[in-house]
Design an enzyme around this catalytic site. Structure first.
Site, PDB file in Angstrom:
ATOM      1  N   LYS A  78       0.866  -1.078   0.123  1.00 18.22           N
ATOM      2  CA  LYS A  78      -0.073  -0.131  -0.238  1.00 18.22           C
ATOM      3  C   LYS A  78       0.933   1.069   0.016  1.00 18.22           C
ATOM      4  O   LYS A  78       1.723   1.215   0.607  1.00 18.22           O
ATOM      5  CB  LYS A  78      -0.854  -0.228   1.212  1.00 18.22           C
ATOM      6  CG  LYS A  78      -1.891   1.163   1.190  1.00 18.22           C
ATOM      7  CD  LYS A  78      -2.737   1.055   2.495  1.00 18.22           C
ATOM      8  CE  LYS A  78      -3.860   2.285   2.441  1.00 18.22           C
ATOM      9  NZ  LYS A  78      -4.810   1.900   3.593  1.00 18.22           N
ATOM     10  N   SER A 159      -9.763   2.310   2.405  1.00 17.41           N
ATOM     11  CA  SER A 159      -9.329   3.085   1.629  1.00 17.41           C
ATOM     12  C   SER A 159      -8.032   1.978   0.872  1.00 17.41           C
ATOM     13  O   SER A 159      -7.342   2.688   0.202  1.00 17.41           O
ATOM     14  CB  SER A 159      -8.325   4.055   2.480  1.00 17.41           C
ATOM     15  OG  SER A 159      -7.454   3.351   3.470  1.00 17.41           O
ATOM     16  N   SER A 183     -10.348   0.075   6.820  1.00 15.07           N
ATOM     17  CA  SER A 183      -9.864   0.170   5.538  1.00 15.07           C
ATOM     18  C   SER A 183      -8.954  -1.063   5.195  1.00 15.07           C
ATOM     19  O   SER A 183      -8.492  -1.174   3.927  1.00 15.07           O
ATOM     20  CB  SER A 183      -8.729   1.363   5.489  1.00 15.07           C
ATOM     21  OG  SER A 183      -9.483   2.440   5.242  1.00 15.07           O
TER      22      SER A 183
HETATM   23  N1  GLN Z   1     -13.300   4.418   5.763  1.00 11.86           N
HETATM   24  C1  GLN Z   1     -13.027   5.208   6.919  1.00 11.86           C
HETATM   25  C2  GLN Z   1     -12.466   6.700   6.959  1.00 11.86           C
HETATM   26  O1  GLN Z   1     -12.528   7.181   5.776  1.00 11.86           O
HETATM   27  C3  GLN Z   1     -11.909   4.401   7.385  1.00 11.86           C
HETATM   28  C4  GLN Z   1     -10.394   4.786   6.800  1.00 11.86           C
HETATM   29  C5  GLN Z   1      -9.583   3.926   7.400  1.00 11.86           C
HETATM   30  O2  GLN Z   1      -9.489   3.078   7.965  1.00 11.86           O
HETATM   31  N2  GLN Z   1      -8.276   3.980   6.915  1.00 11.86           N
HETATM   32  O3  GLN Z   1     -12.121   7.197   7.772  1.00 11.86           O
END
Ligand code: GLN
Length: 483
Positions: A78, A159, A183
């Site tokens: 990532k 994400s 995410s």
């Molecule tokens: N979707 C969540 C956010 O937008 C979690 C993101 C994440 O876990 N990095 O904050």
């Protein structure tokens, strides 16, 4: 001739050690796959030359019988993990040209185990998002389509959408993700693969570009539960360079195979039966309960009374921490700069142009809830709610060993949907955020399909540092689901 597309990490390790194929052959295969599927936009920065060099080295190690645990296994990284000498963007224009001169501990651990870097995977900007639609480098596409409309493009979740889509479409054997509020688990669920968020502190955050430091945790995204254990084994470590990384003994995660589900108490939290939970997801959840019963587990009804407040608390705490963490991107020290004579204007223009809309929204919320006069009303209150949520989990883990819930309230949706109302997007995380706030390990395992043949994941949450039981329950589902 081995069919590479069918290989899991564990079977590839056997094949490499048996000399059925070489790591260079395997790596070459994945490079071609990535090139053929560039339309999915899974990778921001491919690193094919590095990959082939690493593969050559791995083949030498195997010949000398000096192989390490992930020797020769090609993975995606990532683009949130700093990689020494390789561009690291966090999906943002502001880091478009940032080349770190140090390596994140998690990626270093993986390279030290012999894993091979195919490239840096696409992601929501600074890991803020649930659909991988906030990346400066464009949307990632889920390779799966609904049965009835084969041409509609779905989001892979976010994400870690690039990692999830890449693993799902067979562009790498496994990939790293990071999970702040879901995410890893949510994109894994949307793509029909396995995503494991370890206990907070299990993996070092050193060199991981920070979003919300008290929540961020690295973890693997893989095709199988066993692969998840294999990757986590390499990723986890105590690290002097991260004061929140844990000194707890790291077990052999493959020991999950020796843990019996029989006799385990599985908690079903009534609060997770939220309004708007898709009925087909409900059906898969019920099916999951039956699988546990059939293996001799005891099902217990539990209550996590503060579940409703988790999402609002998260969307105060995470932006607050983000606003502090992202203050460093000022155009002076990193990446993108909008040149202006006046320093204040330089800051404003750099940040105004360098950050995307969602990141700016979070920074505004974050600075607001931390500002004098609002701190007590919002931030401090959210911290108190967080404590109540942790207490809820602590309480229920007196009467159960694991908790079974759906991972998401809905399946993968078309690109472009939920874009106008941020709250609708945030609701994606309603079932993953509580375990994040409590720092608990949780896995998402593909468990069924809706009638459009889109995957549905179930989530298993465990006690702190009990990843082994979480993995064991996950592998039971894998065995019983029958596909
Ligand atoms: N979707 C969540 C956010 O937008 C979690 C993101 C994440 O876990 N990095 O904050």
């Amino acid at each position: 001739m081995t069919e590479f597309s069918k290989l899991s990490i564990s079977s590839a390790i056997k094949g490499l050690n048996n000399k059925d194929f070489t790591s260079v052959e395997l790596t070459q295969y994945y490079i071609e796959k990535i090139q053929e599927n560039s339309n999915l936009n899974c990778f921001i920065t491919p690193t094919f030359e590095t990959a082939l060099e690493m593969a050559k080295k791995s083949d030498e190690n195997i010949t000398k019988k000096k192989q390490r645990s992930l020797e020769g296994i090609p993975i995606g990284m990532k683009d949130l993990f700093c990689t020494n000498g390789t561009r690291t963007t966090a999906g943002s224009k502001i880091l478009e040209n940032f080349i770190p001169f140090y390596e994140s501990t998690v990626s270093e651990n993986l390279w030290n185990s012999g894993a091979i870097m195919l490239g840096k995977t696409n992601m929501d900007e600074f890991a803020m998002g649930s659909a991988n639609t906030t990346s400066f480098f464009g949307n990632v596409i889920n390779p799966l389509n609904p049965k009835s409309s084969k041409n509609s493009e779905l989001v892979p979740g976010g994400s870690s959408g690039g990692s999830a889509s890449a693993v799902c479409s067979g562009l790498c054997m496994g990939a790293t993700g990071s999970d702040t509020g879901g995410s890893i688990r949510q994109p894994a669920s949307f793509c029909g693969i396995v995503g494991l968020k370890p206990t907070y502190g299990r993996c070092s955050r050193f060199g991981m570009i920070a979003f919300a430091s008290s929540l961020d945790q690295a973890g693997p995204i893989t095709k199988t539960v066993e692969d998840s254990a294999l990757m986590l084994q390499s990723m986890a470590s105590f690290d002097q360079k991260d004061s929140t990384s844990s000194r707890k003994k790291i077990p052999n995660f493959l020991d999950f195979k020796n843990i019996e589900i029989k006799g385990k108490k599985i908690g079903i939290p009534k609060e997770y039966l939220i309004d708007g939970l898709n009925s087909e997801i409900r059906r898969v959840w019920d099916q999951g309960v039956n699988w546990f019963k059939s293996e001799g587990a005891e099902i217990v009804d539990i209550s996590l009374p503060h579940t409703n407040s988790a999402l609002p608390a998260y969307y105060i705490i995470a932006p607050a921490e983000a606003s502090a963490n992202l203050a460093r991107y000022d155009g002076i020290r990193y990446g993108f700069r909008e040149n202006e004579k006046d320093i204040k204007e330089l800051y404003e223009k750099t940040r105004g142009k360098g950050f995307g809309k969602e990141v700016k929204r979070r920074l505004m919320i974050g600075t607001y809830v931390l500002s004098a006069g609002y701190y007590d009303a919002y931030y401090l209150k959210a911290l108190k709610v967080r404590k109540l949520i942790s207490n809820d989990f602590e309480e229920v883990f007196k009467s159960c060993d694991l908790i079974l819930t759906p991972t998401t309230p809905n399946v993968a949706f078309p690109i472009g949907e939920k874009q106008t109302d941020p709250i609708e997007m945030y609701l994606n995380d309603v079932l993953t955020v509580p375990a994040s706030l409590a720092g608990l390990p949780a896995i998402s395992v593909p468990s069924g399909f809706n009638d459009e043949m889109l995957p549905i994941g179930l989530q298993i949450i465990g006690r702190p540092f009990d990843e082994i039981s979480v993995l064991s329950a996950g592998s039971m589902i894998e065995r019983l689901r029958g596909f």
